[in-house]
Design an enzyme around this catalytic site. Structure first.
Site, PDB file in Angstrom:
ATOM      1  N   GLY A   1      -0.450  -3.632   3.799  1.00  0.00           N
ATOM      2  CA  GLY A   1      -0.996  -2.221   3.782  1.00  0.00           C
ATOM      3  C   GLY A   1      -0.192  -1.130   4.808  1.00  0.00           C
ATOM      4  CB  SER A   2      -1.252  -0.179   8.262  1.00  0.00           C
ATOM      5  OG  SER A   2      -2.533   0.067   7.633  1.00  0.00           O
TER       6      SER A   2
ATOM      7  N   GLY B   1      -3.071  -7.276   8.008  1.00  0.00           N
ATOM      8  CA  GLY B   1      -2.543  -7.348   9.338  1.00  0.00           C
ATOM      9  C   GLY B   1      -1.136  -7.626   9.388  1.00  0.00           C
TER      10      GLY B   1
ATOM     11  N   GLY C   1      -5.244  -2.879   8.422  1.00  0.00           N
ATOM     12  CA  GLY C   1      -4.843  -1.558   9.413  1.00  0.00           C
ATOM     13  C   GLY C   1      -5.082  -1.854  11.001  1.00  0.00           C
TER      14      GLY C   1
ATOM     15  CE  LYS D   1      -7.113  -1.131  -0.448  1.00  0.00           C
ATOM     16  NZ  LYS D   1      -6.872  -2.419  -0.403  1.00  0.00           N
TER      17      LYS D   1
ATOM     18  CG  ASP E   1      -2.145  -0.860   1.223  1.00  0.00           C
ATOM     19  OD1 ASP E   1      -2.389  -1.469   0.291  1.00  0.00           O
ATOM     20  OD2 ASP E   1      -2.840  -0.787   2.173  1.00  0.00           O
TER      21      ASP E   1
END
Lengths: 291, 187
Positions: free
Chosen positions: A232-233, A211, A153, A81, A24
């Site tokens: 992602g995060s 995650g 997230g 997205k 991301d």
């Protein structure tokens, strides 16, 4: 070109992403860091999931200008997205020529009953799933790639593990069951159930997401059967994005070699702060969206 | 035993083809995995990702180059880029195993990817048609004197042969085509 060949061409890009890390990114600078660290693809979005969760409000498709800027400056595939069921956002992303469209539960749902009919699109779609039924419904709608939903997230791997294990165990137990009952339960054609039972695997690649924050998390998901991981995060919320990004790339390639994962894990700074599932109210869990 | 470079990409589809034609195979993730192999496949995937991992391991690059001196290498898509002389991007490794110049992602983004028939023609053999997938594929823009043309799509060169090495811009392995694997490792 027939629809069958179109679908094969869509799945083919997912095949090329195997054994890689999809990261991301929220701006061009991050996209370049990701590419230089060895990302196989970037997911362009305005806010990463942990910030979407914090900020609240309606989360929509990202600004096309920001996606275009990234497309023009990296050579790896760029994903973006759209909201679940928001086929107009998907049409815009296709017109922009993004390489993969993620119909994502991380964004606010646009349609609480129907996902996008993905067959008419030339751009391939990836969708999240918590279990075999969800995975097969998405594939029947035309998804060329399935990923676990996990809990985006959160920096907490527990949901991704749950979803991957659920899909694997349901695949194993499919053989010998009443296929017409399963077809009814999953709301998909019986032919799809038969095909999946015969091959013992999904007809499209199966990636992990939601995650993943450390090289060890990536190795865990690969050992549980994921063919690639989305992060992602976990990268840009850490204290050392570039080093962590490369460490996760290495640990996906060498996931079964603990010494290599160890050497990738050395000298990393702090990972993102994670959330316990009990800290996330049920109505704020992304993974509950869309089934 | 033929090895398949397994840093990233669709290495499993090549393993599947090798199994189908009765050739034993092994994943190659480290330079030591090259020992004892009689051939090597460089699969498709992201050339920047594979390059990123190889650039940090010079002994692996040297090992593959040394291997190419006397054993056949088959490269598909990203694999062809790694084997080329130049692809004009400093993030990408070019090992100069075949004297070709390559333009990456030359057909455009994924919405321009496609499957189609390609023609394969080599010495003493009738021309054959096989199916292949072109996925964000590169194009060969220039080839050296000692490089033979092996495959064409319409009038474009999409596959080349140099000595025992073969490289194509597309993916016959995704269409279960075995011809190039046989040519390279059973020829």
């Amino acid at each position: 070109m027939s629809q069958e060949y179109d679908f094969k061409t869509k799945v083919a890009l997912a095949e090329m992403l195997k054994g890689g890390v999809i990261m991301d990114v929220t701006n061009l600078e991050q996209a370049k860091i990701a590419e230089e660290a060895g990302a196989v693809s970037v997911m362009a979005l305005e806010r990463i999931p942990s910030d979407i969760r914090k900020d609240g409000g309606v989360a929509r498709m990202s600004n096309p200008h920001m996606i275009k800027e990234i497309q023009d400056n990296v050579s790896i595939p760029v994903m973006a997205k759209c909201r679940i069921g928001h086929f107009a956002e998907a049409q815009i992303l296709q017109a922009l020529e993004v390489d993969f469209i993620d119909e994502s539960e991380v964004l606010t749902m646009a349609d609480e009953h129907f996902h996008v009919d993905k067959h008419p699109f030339k751009a391939p779609f990836v969708c999240g799933a918590r279990n075999l039924g969800e995975a097969l419904r998405r594939i029947h709608e035309g998804a060329a790639l399935i990923r676990t939903k996990g809990e985006a997230g959160s920096g907490n791997i527990v949901e991704a593990v749950r979803h991957m294990k659920m899909i694997t165990s349901e695949l194993k137990s499919l053989q010998g069951q009443d296929f017409s009952e399963k077809a009814k339960e999953f709301r998909v054609p019986i032919a799809l159930i038969e095909e999946v039972a015969k091959n013992g695997k999904l007809p499209v690649p199966n990636f992990a997401a939601g995650g993943i924050a450390t090289p060890a998390d990536a190795s865990l998901m690969m050992q549980l059967g994921a063919e690639t991981v989305f992060v992602g995060s976990g990268i840009f919320k850490s204290d050392d994005p570039s080093e962590r990004a490369h460490a996760i790339v290495q640990s996906v390639t060498h996931f079964a070699d603990a010494k290599k994962v160890l050497s990738a894990s050395y000298n990393l700074k702090d990972a993102m702060k994670g959330l316990l599932m009990s800290d996330i109210p049920e109505d704020q869990r992304f993974s509950e969206r869309g089934e | 035993m033929v090895g398949v470079l397994a840093l990233q990409g669709n290495f499993q589809s090549h393993i599947h083809i090798l199994n189908a034609i009765g050739i034993e195979s092994r994943l190659v993730k480290n330079v030591e995995d090259l020992s004892g192999l009689k051939g090597l496949i460089l699969p498709g995937g992201e050339s920047t990702t594979m390059s990123n991992l190889l650039f940090r391991d010079q002994s692996f690059i040297d090992g593959i180059k040394l291997f190419s001196d006397n054993k056949p290498i088959l490269g598909t898509c990203a694999g062809l880029i790694l084997m080329a002389k130049n692809s004009f991007d400093k993030k990408v490794l070019n090992m100069n195993i075949i004297d070709i110049e390559v333009n990456r992602n030359a057909y455009g983004r994924q919405v321009h990817s496609f499957d189609d028939l390609i023609n394969v023609e080599y010495k003493n053999s009738e021309p054959l048609s096989i199916r292949a997938s072109f996925i964000r594929a590169p194009k060969i823009t220039n080839l050296g004197e000692d490089v033979e043309i092996l495959c064409k799509h319409n009038s474009e060169i999409v596959g080349v042969k140099k000595g025992m090495h073969v490289a194509v811009t597309c993916h016959p392995e995704l269409q279960n085509e075995i011809l190039l694997h046989e040519l390279c490792f059973k020829g």
